[in-house]
Design a protein around this motif. Structure first.
Motif, PDB file in Angstrom:
ATOM      1  N   GLU A  54      -2.814   4.700  41.900  1.00  0.00           N
ATOM      2  CA  GLU A  54      -1.629   5.480  42.268  1.00  0.00           C
ATOM      3  C   GLU A  54      -1.569   6.776  41.454  1.00  0.00           C
ATOM      4  OE1 GLU A  54      -0.610   1.867  41.869  1.00  0.00           O
ATOM      5  OE2 GLU A  54      -0.986   1.684  44.019  1.00  0.00           O
ATOM      6  N   PHE A  55      -2.025   6.722  40.200  1.00  0.00           N
ATOM      7  CA  PHE A  55      -2.101   7.940  39.392  1.00  0.00           C
ATOM      8  C   PHE A  55      -3.031   8.949  40.061  1.00  0.00           C
ATOM      9  CE2 PHE A  55      -4.011  10.693  36.256  1.00  0.00           C
ATOM     10  CZ  PHE A  55      -2.928  11.103  35.496  1.00  0.00           C
ATOM     11  N   ARG A  56      -4.233   8.502  40.456  1.00  0.00           N
ATOM     12  CA  ARG A  56      -5.190   9.412  41.090  1.00  0.00           C
ATOM     13  C   ARG A  56      -4.676   9.908  42.435  1.00  0.00           C
ATOM     14  NH1 ARG A  56      -8.913   5.407  39.454  1.00  0.00           N
ATOM     15  NH2 ARG A  56      -9.482   4.954  41.613  1.00  0.00           N
ATOM     16  N   SER A  70      -5.975  13.386  56.048  1.00  0.00           N
ATOM     17  CA  SER A  70      -6.262  12.165  56.811  1.00  0.00           C
ATOM     18  C   SER A  70      -6.566  11.028  55.840  1.00  0.00           C
ATOM     19  CB  SER A  70      -7.458  12.387  57.737  1.00  0.00           C
ATOM     20  OG  SER A  70      -8.645  12.517  56.965  1.00  0.00           O
ATOM     21  N   ARG A  71      -6.457   9.808  56.318  1.00  0.00           N
ATOM     22  CA  ARG A  71      -6.793   8.652  55.484  1.00  0.00           C
ATOM     23  C   ARG A  71      -8.247   8.738  55.020  1.00  0.00           C
ATOM     24  NH1 ARG A  71      -3.107   6.521  59.078  1.00  0.00           N
ATOM     25  NH2 ARG A  71      -1.456   5.271  58.123  1.00  0.00           N
ATOM     26  N   THR A  72      -9.120   9.203  55.889  1.00  0.00           N
ATOM     27  CA  THR A  72     -10.535   9.316  55.538  1.00  0.00           C
ATOM     28  C   THR A  72     -10.730  10.279  54.370  1.00  0.00           C
ATOM     29  OG1 THR A  72     -11.174   8.873  57.830  1.00  0.00           O
ATOM     30  CG2 THR A  72     -12.824   9.917  56.432  1.00  0.00           C
ATOM     31  N   VAL A  73     -10.084  11.423  54.413  1.00  0.00           N
ATOM     32  CA  VAL A  73     -10.192  12.401  53.324  1.00  0.00           C
ATOM     33  C   VAL A  73      -9.615  11.820  52.038  1.00  0.00           C
ATOM     34  CG1 VAL A  73      -9.332  14.629  52.480  1.00  0.00           C
ATOM     35  CG2 VAL A  73     -10.252  14.434  54.797  1.00  0.00           C
ATOM     36  N   ILE A  74      -8.478  11.163  52.131  1.00  0.00           N
ATOM     37  CA  ILE A  74      -7.863  10.569  50.935  1.00  0.00           C
ATOM     38  C   ILE A  74      -8.791   9.517  50.339  1.00  0.00           C
ATOM     39  CG2 ILE A  74      -5.939   9.188  50.071  1.00  0.00           C
ATOM     40  CD1 ILE A  74      -4.191  10.640  52.210  1.00  0.00           C
ATOM     41  N   LEU A  75      -9.372   8.674  51.171  1.00  0.00           N
ATOM     42  CA  LEU A  75     -10.316   7.670  50.668  1.00  0.00           C
ATOM     43  C   LEU A  75     -11.474   8.322  49.935  1.00  0.00           C
ATOM     44  CD1 LEU A  75     -10.596   5.019  53.527  1.00  0.00           C
ATOM     45  CD2 LEU A  75      -9.797   4.645  51.197  1.00  0.00           C
ATOM     46  N   GLN A  76     -12.051   9.357  50.523  1.00  0.00           N
ATOM     47  CA  GLN A  76     -13.194  10.031  49.905  1.00  0.00           C
ATOM     48  C   GLN A  76     -12.811  10.715  48.605  1.00  0.00           C
ATOM     49  OE1 GLN A  76     -14.593  12.623  53.010  1.00  0.00           O
ATOM     50  NE2 GLN A  76     -15.750  11.009  54.022  1.00  0.00           N
ATOM     51  N   GLN A  77     -11.661  11.373  48.584  1.00  0.00           N
ATOM     52  CA  GLN A  77     -11.266  12.159  47.429  1.00  0.00           C
ATOM     53  C   GLN A  77     -10.679  11.320  46.287  1.00  0.00           C
ATOM     54  OE1 GLN A  77     -11.872  15.528  47.067  1.00  0.00           O
ATOM     55  NE2 GLN A  77     -13.041  15.162  48.922  1.00  0.00           N
ATOM     56  N   VAL A  78      -9.978  10.255  46.616  1.00  0.00           N
ATOM     57  CA  VAL A  78      -9.306   9.455  45.590  1.00  0.00           C
ATOM     58  C   VAL A  78     -10.140   8.240  45.190  1.00  0.00           C
ATOM     59  CG1 VAL A  78      -7.225   8.131  45.034  1.00  0.00           C
ATOM     60  CG2 VAL A  78      -7.035  10.281  46.318  1.00  0.00           C
ATOM     61  N   GLY A  80     -13.459   7.695  46.265  1.00  0.00           N
ATOM     62  CA  GLY A  80     -14.880   8.027  46.165  1.00  0.00           C
ATOM     63  C   GLY A  80     -15.603   7.594  47.424  1.00  0.00           C
ATOM     64  N   LYS A  81     -16.779   8.142  47.625  1.00  0.00           N
ATOM     65  CA  LYS A  81     -17.513   7.908  48.867  1.00  0.00           C
ATOM     66  C   LYS A  81     -18.194   6.547  48.926  1.00  0.00           C
ATOM     67  CE  LYS A  81     -18.179  12.740  49.798  1.00  0.00           C
ATOM     68  NZ  LYS A  81     -19.067  13.853  50.008  1.00  0.00           N
ATOM     69  N   LYS A  82     -18.431   5.920  47.795  1.00  0.00           N
ATOM     70  CA  LYS A  82     -19.181   4.663  47.793  1.00  0.00           C
ATOM     71  C   LYS A  82     -18.296   3.426  47.710  1.00  0.00           C
ATOM     72  CE  LYS A  82     -23.169   6.914  45.958  1.00  0.00           C
ATOM     73  NZ  LYS A  82     -24.540   6.626  45.868  1.00  0.00           N
ATOM     74  N   VAL A  83     -16.994   3.593  47.785  1.00  0.00           N
ATOM     75  CA  VAL A  83     -16.080   2.468  47.708  1.00  0.00           C
ATOM     76  C   VAL A  83     -15.818   1.944  49.117  1.00  0.00           C
ATOM     77  CG1 VAL A  83     -13.770   1.733  47.033  1.00  0.00           C
ATOM     78  CG2 VAL A  83     -15.027   3.332  45.616  1.00  0.00           C
ATOM     79  N   LEU A  84     -15.894   0.637  49.262  1.00  0.00           N
ATOM     80  CA  LEU A  84     -15.697   0.021  50.573  1.00  0.00           C
ATOM     81  C   LEU A  84     -14.308  -0.602  50.652  1.00  0.00           C
ATOM     82  CD1 LEU A  84     -19.188  -1.666  50.968  1.00  0.00           C
ATOM     83  CD2 LEU A  84     -18.385   0.442  52.033  1.00  0.00           C
ATOM     84  N   VAL A  85     -13.356   0.183  51.084  1.00  0.00           N
ATOM     85  CA  VAL A  85     -11.998  -0.311  51.332  1.00  0.00           C
ATOM     86  C   VAL A  85     -11.568   0.215  52.694  1.00  0.00           C
ATOM     87  CG1 VAL A  85     -11.333  -0.463  48.901  1.00  0.00           C
ATOM     88  CG2 VAL A  85     -10.868   1.625  50.152  1.00  0.00           C
ATOM     89  N   GLY A  86     -10.667  -0.495  53.328  1.00  0.00           N
ATOM     90  CA  GLY A  86     -10.173  -0.073  54.632  1.00  0.00           C
ATOM     91  C   GLY A  86      -9.177   1.062  54.504  1.00  0.00           C
ATOM     92  N   GLU A  87      -9.041   1.815  55.579  1.00  0.00           N
ATOM     93  CA  GLU A  87      -8.106   2.940  55.584  1.00  0.00           C
ATOM     94  C   GLU A  87      -6.669   2.496  55.356  1.00  0.00           C
ATOM     95  OE1 GLU A  87      -8.643   5.331  59.067  1.00  0.00           O
ATOM     96  OE2 GLU A  87     -10.501   6.194  58.304  1.00  0.00           O
ATOM     97  N   ARG A  88      -6.328   1.290  55.785  1.00  0.00           N
ATOM     98  CA  ARG A  88      -4.955   0.797  55.608  1.00  0.00           C
ATOM     99  C   ARG A  88      -4.645   0.469  54.153  1.00  0.00           C
ATOM    100  NH1 ARG A  88      -2.061   2.808  59.604  1.00  0.00           N
ATOM    101  NH2 ARG A  88      -3.179   2.532  61.540  1.00  0.00           N
ATOM    102  N   THR A  89      -5.663   0.380  53.309  1.00  0.00           N
ATOM    103  CA  THR A  89      -5.450   0.183  51.871  1.00  0.00           C
ATOM    104  C   THR A  89      -4.611   1.332  51.318  1.00  0.00           C
ATOM    105  OG1 THR A  89      -7.547  -0.984  51.674  1.00  0.00           O
ATOM    106  CG2 THR A  89      -6.632  -0.049  49.650  1.00  0.00           C
ATOM    107  N   HIS A  93      -0.973   1.575  48.790  1.00  0.00           N
ATOM    108  CA  HIS A  93      -0.822   2.368  47.567  1.00  0.00           C
ATOM    109  C   HIS A  93       0.216   3.477  47.733  1.00  0.00           C
ATOM    110  CE1 HIS A  93      -3.860   0.206  45.369  1.00  0.00           C
ATOM    111  NE2 HIS A  93      -4.604   0.244  46.449  1.00  0.00           N
ATOM    112  N   ILE A  94       0.329   4.014  48.930  1.00  0.00           N
ATOM    113  CA  ILE A  94       1.388   4.994  49.209  1.00  0.00           C
ATOM    114  C   ILE A  94       2.749   4.321  49.041  1.00  0.00           C
ATOM    115  CG2 ILE A  94       2.518   6.332  51.045  1.00  0.00           C
ATOM    116  CD1 ILE A  94       0.074   7.796  50.132  1.00  0.00           C
ATOM    117  N   ARG A  95       2.880   3.114  49.581  1.00  0.00           N
ATOM    118  CA  ARG A  95       4.133   2.369  49.464  1.00  0.00           C
ATOM    119  C   ARG A  95       4.473   2.103  47.990  1.00  0.00           C
ATOM    120  NH1 ARG A  95       3.134  -1.298  53.008  1.00  0.00           N
ATOM    121  NH2 ARG A  95       2.236  -2.835  51.610  1.00  0.00           N
ATOM    122  N   ARG A  96       3.485   1.697  47.195  1.00  0.00           N
ATOM    123  CA  ARG A  96       3.708   1.450  45.767  1.00  0.00           C
ATOM    124  C   ARG A  96       4.117   2.730  45.044  1.00  0.00           C
ATOM    125  NH1 ARG A  96      -1.566  -2.326  44.607  1.00  0.00           N
ATOM    126  NH2 ARG A  96      -0.740  -4.232  45.548  1.00  0.00           N
TER     127      ARG A  96
END
Length: 124
Positions: A54-56, A70-78, A80-89, A93-96
């Motif tokens: 949440e800090f990042r 987009s969720r894709t950009v946020i996933l890549q930027q926050v 990283g590109k090698k992390v395997l998590v779903g876009e709904r993740t 974290h937004i809710r938290r």
């Protein structure tokens, strides 16, 4: 409209596909202050307890205010590109993040744009 205030004279750097601020950097927007060097966030002078992700996430949003990401950009930027998590993740974290900002009336600053992603803005 507002702009994040960087108190560092350095320019942001990218490392391994993840957006990073310089070590001495501080971002401040209307009572919300994020300091990279000590991983500290305060709202109106009161320290906030954030998980590292949440800090990042907040760091990314404060560094790119007024832009829809987009969720894709946020996933890549926050995460990283090698992390395997779903876009709904991101939604979790937004809710938290919103829960932590809510007592200060800042939860609405993280805006949802259906089918497009999220943005950070103090404008209503």
């Amino acid at each position: 409209m507002f702009a994040a205030q960087h108190t560092s004279s350095f320019t942001p750097a990218r490392s391994a596909g993840v957006y990073k601020l310089p070590v001495a950097s501080t971002l401040a927007i209307e009572g919300l202050r994020l300091t990279e060097s000590n991983l500290r966030v305060t709202a109106r002078g009161i320290p906030l307890l954030l998980r590292p992700i949440e800090f990042r996430l907040l760091q990314f949003f404060m560094s790119h205010p007024e832009h829809v990401h987009s969720r894709t950009v946020i996933l890549q930027q926050v995460w990283g590109k090698k992390v395997l998590v779903g876009e709904r993740t991101i939604d979790v974290h937004i809710r938290r993040l919103r829960v932590v900002l809510q007592p200060f009336g800042m939860d609405g600053w993280v805006k949802t744009h259906p089918t497009r992603g999220y943005s950070f803005s103090t404008a209503n």
